[in-house]
Scaffold this motif. Structure first.
Motif, PDB file in Angstrom:
ATOM      1  N   ASP A 111      -7.857   2.025  -3.040  1.00  0.00           N
ATOM      2  CA  ASP A 111      -8.029   2.803  -2.733  1.00  0.00           C
ATOM      3  C   ASP A 111      -8.613   3.507  -3.369  1.00  0.00           C
ATOM      4  O   ASP A 111      -8.910   3.484  -4.405  1.00  0.00           O
ATOM      5  CB  ASP A 111      -6.291   4.113  -2.252  1.00  0.00           C
ATOM      6  CG  ASP A 111      -6.844   4.573  -2.382  1.00  0.00           C
ATOM      7  OD1 ASP A 111      -8.119   5.874  -3.366  1.00  0.00           O
ATOM      8  OD2 ASP A 111      -6.442   5.679  -0.972  1.00  0.00           O
TER       9      ASP A 111
ATOM     10  N   HIS B  54      -1.477  10.084  -6.460  1.00  0.00           N
ATOM     11  CA  HIS B  54      -2.058   8.241  -7.193  1.00  0.00           C
ATOM     12  C   HIS B  54      -1.633   7.898  -8.489  1.00  0.00           C
ATOM     13  O   HIS B  54      -2.027   6.421  -8.233  1.00  0.00           O
ATOM     14  CB  HIS B  54      -3.599   8.481  -7.406  1.00  0.00           C
ATOM     15  CG  HIS B  54      -3.613   8.363  -5.123  1.00  0.00           C
ATOM     16  ND1 HIS B  54      -3.827   7.395  -4.644  1.00  0.00           N
ATOM     17  CD2 HIS B  54      -4.185  10.258  -4.700  1.00  0.00           C
ATOM     18  CE1 HIS B  54      -3.747   7.919  -3.113  1.00  0.00           C
ATOM     19  NE2 HIS B  54      -4.763   9.662  -3.635  1.00  0.00           N
TER      20      HIS B  54
ATOM     21  N   VAL C 270      -3.470  -1.821  -4.937  1.00  0.00           N
ATOM     22  CA  VAL C 270      -2.968  -0.790  -4.808  1.00  0.00           C
ATOM     23  C   VAL C 270      -4.524  -0.239  -5.315  1.00  0.00           C
ATOM     24  O   VAL C 270      -4.988   1.012  -4.797  1.00  0.00           O
ATOM     25  CB  VAL C 270      -2.145  -0.067  -5.890  1.00  0.00           C
ATOM     26  CG1 VAL C 270      -2.042   1.297  -6.317  1.00  0.00           C
ATOM     27  CG2 VAL C 270      -0.437  -1.030  -5.571  1.00  0.00           C
TER      28      VAL C 270
ATOM     29  N   LYS D  83       1.540   6.510  -8.369  1.00  0.00           N
ATOM     30  CA  LYS D  83       1.494   4.791  -7.078  1.00  0.00           C
ATOM     31  C   LYS D  83       0.815   3.585  -8.007  1.00  0.00           C
ATOM     32  O   LYS D  83       1.832   2.599  -8.367  1.00  0.00           O
ATOM     33  CB  LYS D  83       0.307   5.045  -6.775  1.00  0.00           C
ATOM     34  CG  LYS D  83       0.900   6.225  -4.239  1.00  0.00           C
ATOM     35  CD  LYS D  83       2.384   5.261  -4.717  1.00  0.00           C
ATOM     36  CE  LYS D  83       2.548   5.934  -3.057  1.00  0.00           C
ATOM     37  NZ  LYS D  83       3.970   5.731  -2.824  1.00  0.00           N
TER      38      LYS D  83
ATOM     39  N   ARG E 112      -7.738   6.127  -6.136  1.00  0.00           N
ATOM     40  CA  ARG E 112      -6.917   5.103  -7.288  1.00  0.00           C
ATOM     41  C   ARG E 112      -7.519   4.391  -8.406  1.00  0.00           C
ATOM     42  O   ARG E 112      -7.365   4.166  -9.441  1.00  0.00           O
ATOM     43  CB  ARG E 112      -6.095   4.172  -6.942  1.00  0.00           C
ATOM     44  CG  ARG E 112      -4.831   5.049  -6.068  1.00  0.00           C
ATOM     45  CD  ARG E 112      -3.388   4.363  -5.228  1.00  0.00           C
ATOM     46  NE  ARG E 112      -2.738   5.147  -4.229  1.00  0.00           N
ATOM     47  CZ  ARG E 112      -2.242   4.703  -3.728  1.00  0.00           C
ATOM     48  NH1 ARG E 112      -2.152   3.160  -3.213  1.00  0.00           N
ATOM     49  NH2 ARG E 112      -2.080   5.271  -2.722  1.00  0.00           N
TER      50      ARG E 112
END
Length: 219
Positions: free
Chosen positions: A12, A48, A9, A51, A15
């Motif tokens: 990105d 984000h 994750v 997430k 993020r």
């Protein structure tokens, strides 16, 4: 697989920037603050951040930021902070934690704390030699940041506190042994640097050691 997916994750860049901002703060972070800190729009930050929560890297809470309650006080804001869960990925599989647990258990039982502190101080001096000159708190912060401590300076700029303990699990199982080792490591790092001292200062959810500039030497 769960650890791999969680770490993926952070691939990105947005993020990762949000995650690094949140974990560096000494308080729960709102969506507005995170967006401003990462330099992005609030809606994108909210997407984000959630997430990161889904991946188990952040956890959430809620409270009214106005400090008021009752009718007209507004809805509670969603707030984010670092998760206490640890993630590990090794390819091929390795199990260094079990070895560390066993070594710490033996060292604790055999009362090898003096020998361990001496070895940690040598390691601190070696880190300093590799990093180059260390003359002030900013230089210490840079070195410790590279080693995963997530250092944060107090409001007065005179005390460096460490948000993350790289030895967290071991320090919970063997606090005196590991905190003493950690202290010796930092003492070795700043050995001979005038005006700086490392000292034990256990705080909830933080490292047990802090580094202070000389004006706090009497605290």
């Amino acid at each position: 697989m769960e650890d791999i997916e969680a770490i993926a994750v952070l691939q990105d860049p947005v993020r990762r920037r949000l995650y690094e901002y949140v974990v560096a703060q000494d308080h729960e972070v709102s969506r507005n603050e995170a967006a401003e800190g990462a330099g992005i729009q609030r809606t994108l930050a909210a997407f984000h951040l959630d997430k990161l929560v889904d991946a188990g890297l952040l956890v959430t809470g809620s409270r009214r930021l106005t400090g008021r309650s009752g009718p007209g006080a507004g809805r509670p804001a969603k707030l984010y902070r670092r998760s206490g869960a640890e993630r590990h990925v090794s390819v091929p599989a390795r199990d260094y934690r079990t070895a560390a647990d066993l070594l710490a258990e033996v060292a604790d039982g055999a009362r090898l704390d003096v020998e361990l502190r001496a070895a940690a101080a040598r390691e601190g001096r070696a880190v300093r030699a590799a990093a180059g000159p260390i003359e002030d708190l900013d230089a210490v912060r840079a070195v410790l940041s590279a080693r995963g401590y997530v250092p944060r300076t107090d409001a007065d700029g005179a005390v460096l506190r460490l948000v993350n303990c790289p030895f967290h699990v071991l320090s919970e199982q063997h606090p005196a042994l590991i905190c003493g080792m950690n202290l010796a490591l930092l003492e070795g790092l700043i050995e001979g640097v005038e005006g700086l001292r490392a000292y034990l200062d256990p705080q909830p959810s933080m490292c047990c050691v802090a580094v202070a500039a000389s004006k706090n030497s009497d605290d």
